[in-house]
Design a protein around this motif. Structure first.
Motif, PDB file in Angstrom:
ATOM      1  N   SER A  97      23.522  55.124 -18.585  1.00  0.00           N
ATOM      2  CA  SER A  97      22.868  55.581 -17.354  1.00  0.00           C
ATOM      3  C   SER A  97      21.628  56.402 -17.680  1.00  0.00           C
ATOM      4  O   SER A  97      20.567  56.233 -17.061  1.00  0.00           O
ATOM      5  CB  SER A  97      23.856  56.414 -16.528  1.00  0.00           C
ATOM      6  OG  SER A  97      23.224  56.945 -15.377  1.00  0.00           O
ATOM      7  N   LEU A  98      21.755  57.294 -18.658  1.00  0.00           N
ATOM      8  CA  LEU A  98      20.607  58.113 -19.060  1.00  0.00           C
ATOM      9  C   LEU A  98      19.507  57.237 -19.657  1.00  0.00           C
ATOM     10  O   LEU A  98      18.322  57.429 -19.357  1.00  0.00           O
ATOM     11  CB  LEU A  98      21.060  59.166 -20.068  1.00  0.00           C
ATOM     12  CG  LEU A  98      19.963  60.104 -20.589  1.00  0.00           C
ATOM     13  CD1 LEU A  98      19.452  60.992 -19.458  1.00  0.00           C
ATOM     14  CD2 LEU A  98      20.484  60.954 -21.745  1.00  0.00           C
ATOM     15  N   ALA A  99      19.883  56.279 -20.500  1.00  0.00           N
ATOM     16  CA  ALA A  99      18.896  55.399 -21.122  1.00  0.00           C
ATOM     17  C   ALA A  99      18.111  54.621 -20.073  1.00  0.00           C
ATOM     18  O   ALA A  99      16.890  54.466 -20.179  1.00  0.00           O
ATOM     19  CB  ALA A  99      19.593  54.437 -22.085  1.00  0.00           C
ATOM     20  N   ALA A 100      18.800  54.136 -19.055  1.00  0.00           N
ATOM     21  CA  ALA A 100      18.117  53.389 -17.993  1.00  0.00           C
ATOM     22  C   ALA A 100      17.182  54.296 -17.214  1.00  0.00           C
ATOM     23  O   ALA A 100      16.077  53.892 -16.831  1.00  0.00           O
ATOM     24  CB  ALA A 100      19.156  52.768 -17.062  1.00  0.00           C
ATOM     25  N   ARG A 101      17.620  55.533 -16.993  1.00  0.00           N
ATOM     26  CA  ARG A 101      16.816  56.477 -16.215  1.00  0.00           C
ATOM     27  C   ARG A 101      15.565  56.910 -16.982  1.00  0.00           C
ATOM     28  O   ARG A 101      14.478  57.008 -16.404  1.00  0.00           O
ATOM     29  CB  ARG A 101      17.670  57.691 -15.842  1.00  0.00           C
ATOM     30  CG  ARG A 101      17.042  58.604 -14.811  1.00  0.00           C
ATOM     31  CD  ARG A 101      18.087  59.426 -14.088  1.00  0.00           C
ATOM     32  NE  ARG A 101      18.726  60.412 -14.963  1.00  0.00           N
ATOM     33  CZ  ARG A 101      19.998  60.355 -15.344  1.00  0.00           C
ATOM     34  NH1 ARG A 101      20.763  59.339 -14.944  1.00  0.00           N
ATOM     35  NH2 ARG A 101      20.513  61.294 -16.110  1.00  0.00           N
TER      36      ARG A 101
END
Length: 242
Positions: free
Chosen positions: A94-98
């Protein structure tokens, strides 16, 4: 008379190539691997290409060097701790996508910072975003983030890092480093358990021209928020760094 070529010989040669990355430079050319293993350059090249196809090594197109690949890092996780990566992998993805940057989780093992999981973003990924499998504790972003929040005695183990630098990391809440060629910037925050003890670190890295000072200021709060959520789940999975 030369011994016949066998499958076991090929495996032993592949192991020898992979062993070149343990505790040494994270990026090596085929020529360097051949010299370290005593193999012919052509033989080393064939083995390296097979390892790349299997995801155990990956090539930096800019430097034509090879480094440990994500598949090998994933295989190493069980030897570090018997954990369910699903407890923190969704947070990293989720963090990587954000952030549109690879988000990695590292822990201390044998006095080095070991990357145990990396979540790649769905877009804007490049090889510069993948940290080394094993990085110096006192001079890597993830290592320094862990070191700064450990006990006073553990901080003395990071002799490469000045006490004033560790004080600053604790004050601002994150560590930042540049590669030797000063082209790649890495940023990491500690993953702390309920008692405030470091269990690992969450890190990102990219080319310096992309990971600017302004972007670092923007992404650190999100990184710290995810690190706090991960810390709840890693409380018993990894030993605290004391």
């Amino acid at each position: 008379m030369n011994s016949p070529r066998s499958g076991s010989q090929a495996v032993e040669r592949a192991i020898a190539v992979l062993a070149c990355f343990e505790g040494g430079p994270s990026d090596l050319t085929v020529s360097a691997l051949a010299a370290r293993t005593g193999l012919a350059v052509s033989t080393a090249y064939r083995i390296v290409q097979a390892l790349v196809r299997g995801g155990l090594l990956e090539r930096d197109e800019r430097t034509d060097c090879y480094r440990v690949g994500p598949s090998l890092i994933s295989l190493a996780v069980p030897s570090l701790a018997r954990i369910d990566t699903e407890s923190f992998a969704p947070h990293l993805y989720s963090l990587a996508a954000r952030l549109r940057l690879t988000a990695s989780f590292g822990v201390v093992k044998d006095d080095v910072a070991v990357t145990v999981f990396s979540a790649r973003p769905p877009e804007r990924f490049c090889a510069h975003q993948v940290p080394g499998a094993r990085q110096p504790l006192g001079s890597s972003a993830m290592g320094m983030a862990i070191l700064a929040f450990g006990s006073a005695s553990s901080r003395r183990g990071g002799s490469v890092t000045a006490p004033s630098d560790l004080d600053r990391i604790r004050r601002v809440g994150y560590a930042a480093t540049l590669s030797e060629d000063r082209e790649v910037r890495a940023v990491a925050v500690p993953v702390l358990d309920a008692h405030g003890q470091p269990r690992g670190a969450l890190g990102v890295q990219a080319l310096r021209r992309r990971l600017t000072d302004d972007l670092v200021r923007d992404i650190v709060p999100s990184m710290r928020g995810v690190a706090a959520r991960i810390g709840v789940n890693t409380g018993t999975a990894f030993p605290a760094f004391r």
